[in-house]
Write an enzyme that holds these catalytic residues in place. Structure first.
Site, PDB file in Angstrom:
ATOM      1  N   GLN A  32      54.651 -29.867  -7.989  1.00  0.00           N
ATOM      2  CA  GLN A  32      55.863 -30.080  -7.171  1.00  0.00           C
ATOM      3  C   GLN A  32      57.031 -30.428  -8.104  1.00  0.00           C
ATOM      4  O   GLN A  32      56.830 -30.650  -9.297  1.00  0.00           O
ATOM      5  CB  GLN A  32      55.614 -31.236  -6.195  1.00  0.00           C
ATOM      6  N   ASP A  87      52.299 -43.535  -6.174  1.00  0.00           N
ATOM      7  CA  ASP A  87      53.291 -44.560  -6.563  1.00  0.00           C
ATOM      8  C   ASP A  87      52.640 -45.942  -6.628  1.00  0.00           C
ATOM      9  O   ASP A  87      53.235 -46.881  -7.148  1.00  0.00           O
ATOM     10  CB  ASP A  87      54.461 -44.560  -5.569  1.00  0.00           C
ATOM     11  N   ASP A 138      42.241 -33.550  -6.386  1.00  0.00           N
ATOM     12  CA  ASP A 138      42.592 -33.144  -5.023  1.00  0.00           C
ATOM     13  C   ASP A 138      41.824 -33.998  -4.012  1.00  0.00           C
ATOM     14  O   ASP A 138      40.589 -34.007  -4.016  1.00  0.00           O
ATOM     15  CB  ASP A 138      42.235 -31.656  -4.849  1.00  0.00           C
ATOM     16  N   GLY A 139      42.574 -34.685  -3.177  1.00  0.00           N
ATOM     17  CA  GLY A 139      41.943 -35.558  -2.182  1.00  0.00           C
ATOM     18  C   GLY A 139      41.066 -34.783  -1.220  1.00  0.00           C
ATOM     19  O   GLY A 139      40.054 -35.292  -0.732  1.00  0.00           O
ATOM     20  N   ASP A 156      47.807 -41.286   2.213  1.00  0.00           N
ATOM     21  CA  ASP A 156      49.213 -41.551   1.889  1.00  0.00           C
ATOM     22  C   ASP A 156      49.760 -40.307   1.181  1.00  0.00           C
ATOM     23  O   ASP A 156      50.060 -40.324  -0.022  1.00  0.00           O
ATOM     24  CB  ASP A 156      49.285 -42.781   0.987  1.00  0.00           C
ATOM     25  N   SER A 157      49.821 -39.222   1.937  1.00  0.00           N
ATOM     26  CA  SER A 157      50.172 -37.935   1.311  1.00  0.00           C
ATOM     27  C   SER A 157      51.623 -37.564   1.618  1.00  0.00           C
ATOM     28  O   SER A 157      52.285 -38.195   2.449  1.00  0.00           O
ATOM     29  CB  SER A 157      49.267 -36.824   1.868  1.00  0.00           C
ATOM     30  N   THR A 158      52.065 -36.522   0.944  1.00  0.00           N
ATOM     31  CA  THR A 158      53.363 -35.927   1.271  1.00  0.00           C
ATOM     32  C   THR A 158      53.213 -35.178   2.590  1.00  0.00           C
ATOM     33  O   THR A 158      52.132 -35.152   3.181  1.00  0.00           O
ATOM     34  CB  THR A 158      53.738 -34.921   0.153  1.00  0.00           C
ATOM     35  N   GLU A 159      54.308 -34.580   3.024  1.00  0.00           N
ATOM     36  CA  GLU A 159      54.285 -33.777   4.267  1.00  0.00           C
ATOM     37  C   GLU A 159      53.302 -32.616   4.104  1.00  0.00           C
ATOM     38  O   GLU A 159      52.949 -32.281   2.984  1.00  0.00           O
ATOM     39  CB  GLU A 159      55.673 -33.176   4.487  1.00  0.00           C
TER      40      GLU A 159
HETATM   41  N1  SAM Z   1      55.034 -42.305   1.543  1.00  0.00           N
HETATM   42  C1  SAM Z   1      55.203 -40.886   1.249  1.00  0.00           C
HETATM   43  C2  SAM Z   1      55.344 -40.083   2.513  1.00  0.00           C
HETATM   44  O1  SAM Z   1      55.072 -40.618   3.598  1.00  0.00           O
HETATM   45  O2  SAM Z   1      55.724 -38.912   2.391  1.00  0.00           O
HETATM   46  C3  SAM Z   1      54.047 -40.419   0.405  1.00  0.00           C
HETATM   47  C4  SAM Z   1      54.142 -40.997  -0.967  1.00  0.00           C
HETATM   48  S1  SAM Z   1      52.955 -40.529  -2.146  1.00  0.00           S
HETATM   49  C5  SAM Z   1      54.002 -40.360  -3.504  1.00  0.00           C
HETATM   50  C6  SAM Z   1      52.486 -38.881  -1.691  1.00  0.00           C
HETATM   51  C7  SAM Z   1      51.544 -38.321  -2.742  1.00  0.00           C
HETATM   52  O3  SAM Z   1      50.594 -37.400  -2.182  1.00  0.00           O
HETATM   53  C8  SAM Z   1      52.246 -37.519  -3.853  1.00  0.00           C
HETATM   54  O4  SAM Z   1      52.204 -38.258  -5.043  1.00  0.00           O
HETATM   55  C9  SAM Z   1      51.468 -36.195  -3.949  1.00  0.00           C
HETATM   56  O5  SAM Z   1      51.285 -35.751  -5.282  1.00  0.00           O
HETATM   57  C10 SAM Z   1      50.157 -36.599  -3.293  1.00  0.00           C
HETATM   58  N2  SAM Z   1      49.349 -35.480  -2.802  1.00  0.00           N
HETATM   59  C11 SAM Z   1      49.769 -34.384  -2.116  1.00  0.00           C
HETATM   60  N3  SAM Z   1      48.719 -33.570  -1.848  1.00  0.00           N
HETATM   61  C12 SAM Z   1      47.600 -34.167  -2.373  1.00  0.00           C
HETATM   62  C13 SAM Z   1      46.218 -33.831  -2.418  1.00  0.00           C
HETATM   63  N4  SAM Z   1      45.754 -32.701  -1.872  1.00  0.00           N
HETATM   64  N5  SAM Z   1      45.361 -34.695  -3.029  1.00  0.00           N
HETATM   65  C14 SAM Z   1      45.815 -35.846  -3.584  1.00  0.00           C
HETATM   66  N6  SAM Z   1      47.128 -36.224  -3.591  1.00  0.00           N
HETATM   67  C15 SAM Z   1      47.998 -35.385  -2.986  1.00  0.00           C
END
Ligand code: SAM
Length: 276
Positions: A32, A87, A138-139, A156-159
């Site tokens: 990203q 984070d 990868d979660g 706690d993932s991104t969209e």
């Molecule tokens: N609080 C934020 C929100 O509600 O959008 C989320 C914050 S946290 C930084 C989101 C994290 O999810 C990112 O660091 C991203 O790299 C991670 N992420 C996205 N897809 C993922 C996956 N398949 N496995 C593990 N982490 C993942």
């Protein structure tokens, strides 16, 4: 006074605009576009693919509400998983529960961890705690490989874009159920009811088919789209609204309280309708 204005477009027709004093770091990682900026209003802020992730000034609302609602609902959470959360904010809150012996973080992008440690030390500071295991991966895969392992899982993932697309599917929630112990609980951030009502409705439908107790709770997060944020909880046995009074041990928070624990589940009508 230097700086420039940045707008995060939250829909095609609406956005949030803020004053950026200076950019601290910007790069396109394997997964990203990562940006760390010093904002005039909210302190240092992490953006991923142009979306606000967390800020020094309001981060504690989201991190407390993702962590303390399930961790006080579960009678004795010992092993916890955070999917995403690079984070470190959710991990910091998880460690405030003495019953937690091990907190595993599975974050797909190591750069998020690296730059959060550098520019958001008060958020990422506990990632090296001895009770924490950080896995860069990868979660979705971690969940697929886990069985009867965790008391509480927090997503706690991104969209649902890019690497997070799979983290909002029924298959993933079925995997979470398998990865949880027989009385396990999971919580996922499920965006906002003003612009993502369909997503919330779909997740509620999917989770209800897998977990006997499915609920939705909300919190006010000023830097997130619409400011009203939702969290979906799936629980195999414990009801979040039936927590014994003596479970609420002392805890250092700025947003979460035991009264708010229950109040967060009282939904405005237009939001409650999404859960039916
Ligand atoms: N609080 C934020 C929100 O509600 O959008 C989320 C914050 S946290 C930084 C989101 C994290 O999810 C990112 O660091 C991203 O790299 C991670 N992420 C996205 N897809 C993922 C996956 N398949 N496995 C593990 N982490 C993942």
């Amino acid at each position: 006074m230097g700086g420039f204005w940045f707008t995060e477009k939250q829909t095609e027709n609406f956005g949030i605009t803020m004053k950026i004093n200076r950019t601290l770091h910007t790069e396109t990682t394997e997964f990203q576009h990562l940006e760390m900026a010093e904002t005039a209003e909210w302190g240092n802020m992490l953006f991923l693919d142009g979306m606000v992730m967390t800020s020094q000034r309001d981060e504690w609302v989201y991190h407390e509400m993702v962590a303390h609602v399930p961790l006080f609902t579960h009678p004795n959470p010992e092993k916890v998983l955070v999917v995403g959360g690079g984070d470190g904010g959710v991990i910091r809150e998880v460690l405030k529960h003495p019953s937690v012996k091990k907190a595993v973080l599975v974050e797909i992008d190591g750069k998020v961890i690296e730059y959060s440690k550098k520019y958001l030390p008060e958020i990422a500071g506990e990632l090296e705690n001895e009770r924490v295991e950080v896995i860069v991966g990868d979660g979705f895969m971690h969940i697929a490989e886990s069985q009867n392992e965790y008391d509480v899982i927090m997503v706690d993932s991104t969209e649902p874009v890019g690497p997070a697309v799979n983290l909002f599917t029924k298959g993933f929630y079925a995997g979470i159920s398998k990865a949880l112990k027989e009385d396990g609980i999971f919580v996922a951030q499920t965006d906002n009811p003003w612009f993502k009502a369909d997503l919330i409705q779909q997740v509620q439908r999917d989770v209800k088919e897998i977990f006997p107790i499915t609920t939705l709770y909300i919190a006010n997060i000023p830097t997130y789209p619409s400011g009203m944020w939702t969290f979906t909880m799936g629980s195999k046995k414990h009801n979040p609204l039936e927590v014994a009074e003596d479970r609420f041990h002392e805890i250092d928070t700025k947003y979460y309280t035991k009264e708010l624990h229950n109040a967060a589940f009282v939904l405005p009508k237009f939001v409650k309708d999404l859960t039916e």
